[in-house]
Design an enzyme around this catalytic site. Sequence first.
Site, short mmCIF file in Angstrom:
data_model
loop_
_atom_site.label_atom_id
_atom_site.label_comp_id
_atom_site.label_asym_id
_atom_site.label_seq_id
_atom_site.Cartn_x
_atom_site.Cartn_y
_atom_site.Cartn_z
N GLY A 157 0.79 -1.23 0.00
CA GLY A 157 0.00 0.00 0.00
C GLY A 157 0.82 1.27 0.00
O GLY A 157 0.40 2.29 0.57
N ASP A 199 -7.50 0.12 -0.18
CA ASP A 199 -6.16 0.57 0.24
C ASP A 199 -6.22 1.96 0.88
O ASP A 199 -5.61 2.20 1.93
CB ASP A 199 -5.23 0.68 -0.98
C1 MEV Z 1 -4.05 -3.44 -4.72
O1 MEV Z 1 -3.35 -3.09 -3.53
C2 MEV Z 1 -5.36 -4.10 -4.38
C3 MEV Z 1 -6.24 -4.45 -5.58
O2 MEV Z 1 -7.39 -5.12 -5.06
C4 MEV Z 1 -6.65 -3.23 -6.37
C5 MEV Z 1 -7.61 -2.34 -5.59
O3 MEV Z 1 -8.29 -2.79 -4.69
O4 MEV Z 1 -7.72 -1.16 -6.01
C6 MEV Z 1 -5.53 -5.43 -6.51
#
Ligand code: MEV
Length: 328
Positions: free
Chosen positions: A118, A164
């Site tokens: 993140g 995130d």
């Molecule tokens: C990325 O850290 C997480 C994903 O699920 C994309 C998102 O939720 O925006 C892959």
Amino acid sequence: MTTSSAPGKIYLFGEHAVVYGEPAVPCAIEQRARVTVEQRSDTALRVSADDLTLDGFTVEYDGAATGVPDVDVPQALVEAAMSYVQDAINQALDAADVEDAGFEISIESDIPLGAGLGSSAAVVVATIDAATRELGTVLSAEEIADRAYHVENTVQNGEASRADTFCSAMGGAVRVEGDSCGCINAPSDLPIVIGYDGGSGDTGKLVAGVRDLRNEYTFASDTISTIGDLVRRGETALAEGDTERIGELMNINHGLLSALGVSSRSLANMVWAARDAGAHGAKLTGAGGGGCIVALDPTDETETALQYTPGCERAFRAELTETGVTQV
Ligand code: MEV
């Protein structure tokens, strides 16, 4: 001059599926990004990032990048990072109702770039908080989360979830399902071990790859809804503090993510090393493609095993943090 910091996160369950409206449970960890913002007398933007990569980089902006930074990460990642900062500043200007302003921005981060912990969300959240404060406006954590989501959604071509950014703004364990976001209880002593392969994945490309798979194969959309079911079971296990069950569900979640094509050889090696070392469970975290795995192990075995695993560059413990975005 104003400095704010925001935490990185691990996904216990639900990345990728959350983009399609399934629930996800990310948790904020102690590793943070700190962003210092100072208003300039002109309208230029100058960004320097010392610890975002091993070498760090400095980019001068006058609306657009004027130089190519010499860094040890793919150029696309640096460009994405700069777009995040530029868009976060635009959100801050909008929130503070200021038409134009220039800033000197310095980013220090404990969180490796594009590695599934993140980093982009933490940088965006901390930048919005610091820049709005520098302009004399204080936003709630919820508003920062909302504005940061719009930044991620733009940079990820309209394919981002709120997970995130909400987690980084609020801290703690959170549950995100579509536009509904809330904080949940999780055991504060989850024995989290992280393995990092030194690499990164391109979130936009990985998300697009899952979308293509989902459009082509029924198994992929079924897999995404199965991840949703698994997350709901994971929430129960979290509420009961049942670490063994949480680990078991993490193992299954990793298998489902592999089926969606977002694991990699080094992530798989680290996941298996953790399992062989006796971890309750292990899975990739974040978009995948490279970067980090997260395992649960109260003993030292997993950390030690990861240190000797080919492809693992670094293994370390992480603690959950309740502290979301905050002025430093
Ligand atoms: C990325 O850290 C997480 C994903 O699920 C994309 C998102 O939720 O925006 C892959």
